[in-house]
Write an enzyme that holds these catalytic residues in place. Structure first.
Site, PDB file in Angstrom:
ATOM      1  N   SER A 152     -11.501  10.505   0.839  1.00 23.35           N
ATOM      2  CA  SER A 152     -11.949  11.843   1.239  1.00 23.35           C
ATOM      3  C   SER A 152     -13.335  12.161   0.688  1.00 23.35           C
ATOM      4  O   SER A 152     -13.767  11.607  -0.323  1.00 23.35           O
ATOM      5  CB  SER A 152     -10.961  12.903   0.747  1.00 23.35           C
ATOM      6  OG  SER A 152      -9.658  12.585   1.155  1.00 23.35           O
TER       7      SER A 152
HETATM    8  N1  SAH Z   1      -6.100  10.427  -1.400  1.00 24.36           N
HETATM    9  C1  SAH Z   1      -6.766   9.300  -0.789  1.00 24.36           C
HETATM   10  C2  SAH Z   1      -7.136   9.607   0.653  1.00 24.36           C
HETATM   11  C3  SAH Z   1      -6.577   8.569   1.499  1.00 24.36           C
HETATM   12  S1  SAH Z   1      -6.558   8.849   3.249  1.00 24.36           S
HETATM   13  C4  SAH Z   1      -7.959   8.844  -1.605  1.00 24.36           C
HETATM   14  O1  SAH Z   1      -8.308   9.516  -2.599  1.00 24.36           O
HETATM   15  O2  SAH Z   1      -8.532   7.806  -1.296  1.00 24.36           O
HETATM   16  C5  SAH Z   1      -4.852   9.181   3.521  1.00 24.36           C
HETATM   17  C6  SAH Z   1      -3.871   8.128   3.136  1.00 24.36           C
HETATM   18  O3  SAH Z   1      -2.576   8.626   3.509  1.00 24.36           O
HETATM   19  C7  SAH Z   1      -4.024   6.793   3.850  1.00 24.36           C
HETATM   20  O4  SAH Z   1      -4.140   5.773   2.913  1.00 24.36           O
HETATM   21  C8  SAH Z   1      -2.747   6.657   4.668  1.00 24.36           C
HETATM   22  O5  SAH Z   1      -2.271   5.336   4.768  1.00 24.36           O
HETATM   23  C9  SAH Z   1      -1.794   7.526   3.880  1.00 24.36           C
HETATM   24  N2  SAH Z   1      -0.616   8.010   4.630  1.00 24.36           N
HETATM   25  C10 SAH Z   1      -0.555   8.443   5.916  1.00 24.36           C
HETATM   26  N3  SAH Z   1       0.702   8.795   6.231  1.00 24.36           N
HETATM   27  C11 SAH Z   1       1.464   8.571   5.115  1.00 24.36           C
HETATM   28  C12 SAH Z   1       2.851   8.728   4.818  1.00 24.36           C
HETATM   29  N4  SAH Z   1       3.723   9.189   5.717  1.00 24.36           N
HETATM   30  N5  SAH Z   1       3.275   8.406   3.566  1.00 24.36           N
HETATM   31  C13 SAH Z   1       2.408   7.939   2.632  1.00 24.36           C
HETATM   32  N6  SAH Z   1       1.092   7.761   2.865  1.00 24.36           N
HETATM   33  C14 SAH Z   1       0.622   8.076   4.093  1.00 24.36           C
END
Ligand code: SAH
Length: 224
Positions: A69
């Protein structure tokens, strides 16, 4: 505590400090959040080829079609998560994150709360995040490879829950795992019209406040 990792030039402390000043100028006022983000080396959470852009205020690809993000969004969400629902309440101690991704948001949180629980559905990303937590000496992060939409009932209740992928709505199962004085922060809505919501308990039950327009990758079912 975080292991000190020296970057230089565009990945050094000066670059990080400039980002912090920019976040402050753009309305992030919680010094705890700014101090934590000053310490976490964001360049270690992305591909080396992109590290010169690590301290720009922008989302960046982390592989598997996912993104780390934008720093302002991380700051905004963390600030919204730490803000107590009553002035007398202590800050959250146990926090659940859905969507570990690179691990950056979890690392920031780990400097601010006692225990972070974080769930990721893509195993490859989770492995990378775990490696970074070890490298940085962050010992208060517990990870799980699973579909995070159902939360982590074994460790509930949580003082705060942060969802870092956008769903059509907030899952009732997550609200059920939140302490009555807790806060949940999540992006909600379709790709072009997402809004960051802050949920808390009211006399009428759980209620959401809309914070900002945001753009997140989707919350998806199942594991990979
Ligand atoms: N907080 C992260 C942002 C990652 S983007 C950071 O600091 O880098 C969002 C993430 O959510 C992705 O890696 C994606 O694979 C994950 N995601 C999407 N749906 C999900 C679910 N149902 N359960 C767990 N993770 C999920």
């Amino acid at each position: 505590m975080i292991a000190s990792i020296q970057g230089s030039g565009l990945t050094g402390q000066r670059a990080r400090d400039r980002l912090i000043e920019r976040l402050r100028a753009e309305g992030i006022g919680d010094e705890r959040v700014l101090t934590a983000m000053r310490q976490v080396p964001r360049h270690l959470f992305i591909d080396e080829g992109l590290s010169s852009r690590a301290y720009e205020d922008t989302a960046l690809p982390i592989g598997n079609s996912q993104t780390i993000s934008q720093p302002w969004v991380v700051a905004r969400m963390t600030q919204a998560l730490l803000e107590p629902v009553h002035p007398a309440l202590p800050p959250p101690r146990r926090v659940l994150e859905i969507g570990t991704g690179s691990g950056y948001q979890a690392a920031v949180l780990s400097l601010l709360v006692e225990q972070v629980y974080t769930i990721e559905r893509i195993d490859e990303l989770l492995r990378g995040a775990r490696k970074r937590f070890r490298q940085l000496g962050l010992k208060n992060i517990t990870t799980r490879h699973a579909d995070g939409r159902v939360g982590w009932p074994e460790h509930a209740p949580f003082d705060a829950i942060i969802v870092t992928a956008a769903g059509a709505d907030v899952e009732v199962e997550l609200l059920a795992q939140l302490h009555p004085d807790g806060v949940l922060v999540a992006p909600v809505g379709p790709p072009a019209a997402q809004v960051l919501q802050r949920w808390r308990n009211t006399e009428q039950g759980w209620a959401a406040q809309d914070l900002d327009a945001v753009s997140f990758v989707p919350l998806l079912p199942g594991v990979v």
